[in-house]
Design a protein around this motif. Sequence first.
Motif, short mmCIF file in Angstrom:
data_model
loop_
_atom_site.label_atom_id
_atom_site.label_comp_id
_atom_site.label_asym_id
_atom_site.label_seq_id
_atom_site.Cartn_x
_atom_site.Cartn_y
_atom_site.Cartn_z
N GLU A 99 -31.74 21.94 38.72
CA GLU A 99 -31.44 21.25 37.47
C GLU A 99 -32.73 20.84 36.75
N CYS A 100 -33.72 20.42 37.52
CA CYS A 100 -35.02 20.06 36.92
C CYS A 100 -35.59 21.24 36.15
N GLN A 101 -35.52 22.42 36.75
CA GLN A 101 -36.05 23.62 36.11
C GLN A 101 -35.31 23.92 34.80
N ASP A 102 -33.99 23.73 34.81
CA ASP A 102 -33.20 23.96 33.59
C ASP A 102 -33.63 22.98 32.50
N MET A 103 -33.88 21.74 32.87
CA MET A 103 -34.29 20.72 31.91
C MET A 103 -35.67 21.03 31.33
N ILE A 104 -36.59 21.44 32.19
CA ILE A 104 -37.93 21.80 31.74
C ILE A 104 -37.87 22.97 30.77
N GLU A 105 -37.08 23.99 31.14
CA GLU A 105 -36.96 25.18 30.31
C GLU A 105 -36.37 24.83 28.94
N ALA A 106 -35.36 23.97 28.91
CA ALA A 106 -34.72 23.59 27.65
C ALA A 106 -35.70 22.85 26.74
N CYS A 107 -36.47 21.95 27.33
CA CYS A 107 -37.43 21.18 26.53
C CYS A 107 -38.58 22.07 26.04
N GLU A 108 -39.02 22.98 26.89
CA GLU A 108 -40.08 23.91 26.47
C GLU A 108 -39.58 24.80 25.33
N LYS A 109 -38.35 25.29 25.44
CA LYS A 109 -37.77 26.15 24.41
C LYS A 109 -37.64 25.39 23.09
N ALA A 110 -37.30 24.11 23.18
CA ALA A 110 -37.13 23.30 21.97
C ALA A 110 -38.46 22.77 21.44
N GLY A 111 -39.51 22.89 22.26
CA GLY A 111 -40.82 22.40 21.83
C GLY A 111 -40.93 20.90 21.84
N VAL A 112 -40.22 20.24 22.78
CA VAL A 112 -40.27 18.78 22.88
C VAL A 112 -40.75 18.37 24.27
N PRO A 113 -41.49 17.27 24.38
CA PRO A 113 -41.97 16.83 25.68
C PRO A 113 -40.88 16.17 26.51
N LEU A 114 -41.04 16.27 27.83
CA LEU A 114 -40.11 15.68 28.79
C LEU A 114 -40.89 14.80 29.75
N PHE A 115 -40.48 13.54 29.87
CA PHE A 115 -41.14 12.57 30.73
C PHE A 115 -40.13 12.03 31.74
N VAL A 116 -40.62 11.59 32.91
CA VAL A 116 -39.76 11.05 33.95
C VAL A 116 -40.22 9.64 34.32
N ALA A 117 -39.28 8.75 34.56
CA ALA A 117 -39.58 7.33 34.75
C ALA A 117 -40.09 6.98 36.16
N TYR A 118 -41.03 7.77 36.66
CA TYR A 118 -41.73 7.39 37.89
C TYR A 118 -42.88 6.47 37.48
N TYR A 119 -42.52 5.22 37.23
CA TYR A 119 -43.42 4.29 36.56
C TYR A 119 -44.56 3.77 37.42
#
Length: 321
Positions: free
Chosen positions: A105-125
Amino acid sequence: MSTIRWGIIGCGNVTEVKSGPGFQKADNSQLVAVMRRDAALAEDYAARHGVPKWYSDAKQLIEDPEVDAVYVATPPSSHKEYVLQVAQAGKPVYVEKPMAMNYAECQDMIEACEKAGVPLFVAYYRRALPRFVKVKELLASEVIGEVRFVASTQLGRLVNNSSWRVDPVVSGGGLFVDVGSHTLDLLDYLFGPVAEVHGMAGNQGRFYKAEDIVTATYRFESGVYGTGTWCFASSQDLDRNEIVGSKGSISFSTFQDKPIVVTSAQGVEEIMIDHPAHVQQPLIQTVVNELLGKGTSPSSGLSGARTSKVMDTLLRGYYGT
């Protein structure tokens, strides 16, 4: 753009103190909308936190033209769904940890954000909390010489827990996935990606279906070795990481409010650095800064996915996936 206007999907407990106020208090950041499926709870949250808008439909929040970026703060089972929707809308997304139900699922999310040209961040604060930034600085200073290995132990008392956090259908696993992921991601921050990992998982307390014990051995690409034990069917509470080097050691807790202890040729030093009132605020600030072209956040979709990949490997034997 001089200010990032945020919307939150899923304004539950984690957003009350840990994260929500951080979007309001970070520089050049505003919280302008929140969403929760229960309209009354969404309205209540907005009123208590001074948020101008509230929704009971995520689509409406995502499509709001006054929302520049979205924080997904729901349980893991819906992370992928919402991240893909936000990406399709062309907006940056900051998603709670663990990043998703599994590495695929992480890979799908990364791919979708890369395709859309938007950054993806994760709350590992923890990557941005001053206490752990200090640990990284100590390692860089070589006060304990070259790092040889790290040993992590996290024990919790046996409790008949019935929350979604121990329901694998919703959380992707048990408390190891919920809280152990913080330690694994912190080790990735300190030593870099894991090159090889082995381990076992089981259920000793038999209070719920999820795993309650995980043991692991790993080797980081940097050459550091490590071991980890997470047991939530124990008789005690213990949270300790010890980094051993060629000239000393550093110990610290992932969760407990204890000092960093440095043992070196100069003796033993305790360094206490308090956490901020809203623990996600420092990481949120790095995200806002990156979105405004003023820096780079240390927690991305790529780093978050690496932690999920390690957890998948450790849990594979237990869940048979």
